[in-house]
Design an enzyme around this catalytic site. Structure first.
Site, PDB file in Angstrom:
ATOM      1  N   THR A  27       0.929  -1.398   0.078  1.00  0.00           N
ATOM      2  CA  THR A  27      -0.060   0.047  -0.230  1.00  0.00           C
ATOM      3  C   THR A  27       0.659   1.187   0.473  1.00  0.00           C
ATOM      4  OG1 THR A  27       0.188   0.133   2.406  1.00  0.00           O
ATOM      5  CG2 THR A  27      -2.036  -1.269   1.428  1.00  0.00           C
ATOM      6  N   ALA A  56       3.183  -1.221   4.827  1.00  0.00           N
ATOM      7  CA  ALA A  56       2.765   0.305   5.210  1.00  0.00           C
ATOM      8  C   ALA A  56       3.376   1.178   5.098  1.00  0.00           C
ATOM      9  CB  ALA A  56       1.716   0.184   6.443  1.00  0.00           C
ATOM     10  N   ILE A  82       7.648  -2.108   7.149  1.00  0.00           N
ATOM     11  CA  ILE A  82       7.668  -0.855   7.137  1.00  0.00           C
ATOM     12  C   ILE A  82       8.381  -0.235   5.798  1.00  0.00           C
ATOM     13  CG2 ILE A  82       8.375   1.077   8.285  1.00  0.00           C
ATOM     14  CD1 ILE A  82       6.838  -0.551   9.581  1.00  0.00           C
ATOM     15  N   LYS A  83       7.693   0.336   4.864  1.00  0.00           N
ATOM     16  CA  LYS A  83       7.754   1.315   3.400  1.00  0.00           C
ATOM     17  C   LYS A  83       7.872   2.844   3.799  1.00  0.00           C
ATOM     18  CE  LYS A  83       5.956   1.005  -0.919  1.00  0.00           C
ATOM     19  NZ  LYS A  83       4.895   0.324  -1.478  1.00  0.00           N
ATOM     20  N   VAL A  84       9.789   2.778   3.450  1.00  0.00           N
ATOM     21  CA  VAL A  84      10.445   3.918   3.796  1.00  0.00           C
ATOM     22  C   VAL A  84      11.200   4.746   1.964  1.00  0.00           C
ATOM     23  CG1 VAL A  84      10.748   3.975   5.602  1.00  0.00           C
ATOM     24  CG2 VAL A  84      12.886   2.337   4.033  1.00  0.00           C
TER      25      VAL A  84
END
Length: 218
Positions: A27, A56, A82-84
């Site tokens: 997402t 996310a 975790i998306k960075v």
């Protein structure tokens, strides 16, 4: 190759998961906006459906705020990845999240092999090159996937190549031929992979011939 679906639409995710085709979900803020829901609620719903990684994304641009948001997102479910973004602060956050929080990290918005190399050095679980957006500039986005694959193989990096911004079924085929680890695709594209006119024609003929036999099964 793993299939992730690139959406925050819970209905589509449940349907594809029931087919047994889904290995994870990606997402981003744009998809959360499109879903009409709150990020924590939508992400929790998705994590309850899919056992694999659910990316996310943080919305902060500075390291300290990224870490604060990462901790909040990590509390949603154990399978939250975790998306960075692929910035210096994002890479620093990636390293900390991996080493201290022991969580999966998806480094996104990758457009060069050098960026992918840095993400692997930072310990990223996944690197997300955007092939469709590169195609939009007149350059073949799949060339980037080939370059990253070679670099990662040269140095035995464990970061998985997650082909993103997939627009066509041909993108998926090319990614698989190159040896990408994951393709994240919109629901419609994932469903389109099963389609072929000769399959439809053959099924139509089989059913017509079966009807002529007058038989039933069961």
């Amino acid at each position: 190759m793993k299939f992730f679906v690139d959406t925050a639409d819970v209905k589509d995710i449940r349907e594809l998961n029931d087919l047994g085709l889904l290995d994870g979900v990606t997402t981003n803020p744009s998809l959360i906006l499109k879903s009409g829901g709150k990020i924590a609620e939508v992400t929790k719903q998705i994590c309850d459906i899919v056992k694999g990684p659910v990316s996310a994304e943080v919305t902060a641009t500075e390291y300290a705020q990224m870490m604060q948001q990462a901790k909040v997102l990590a509390e949603i479910a154990d399978n939250v990845c975790i998306k960075v973004p692929l910035t210096l602060d994002g890479l620093k956050a990636c390293k900390t999240i991996r080493t201290e929080m022991k969580r999966m990290v998806n480094v996104t918005l990758c457009f060069s092999a050098n960026q992918a190399l840095l993400a692997a050095k930072a310990g990223a679980s996944f690197i997300s090159p955007f092939v469709g957006r590169i195609d939009d500039t007149g350059i073949d986005g799949m060339e980037l996937i080939q370059e990253i694959r070679q670099i990662y193989d040269n140095y035995d990096f464990q970061t998985e190549i997650l082909v993103a911004s997939v627009r066509t079924v041909n993108h998926v085929k090319q990614a698989a031929l190159i040896g990408a680890d994951v393709a994240t695709v919109p629901p419609a594209t994932l469903k389109a992979l099963v389609k072929h006119p000769l399959t439809d024609k053959g099924l139509e003929q089989f059913l017509a011939d079966w009807a002529k036999t007058g038989q039933t099964i069961g």
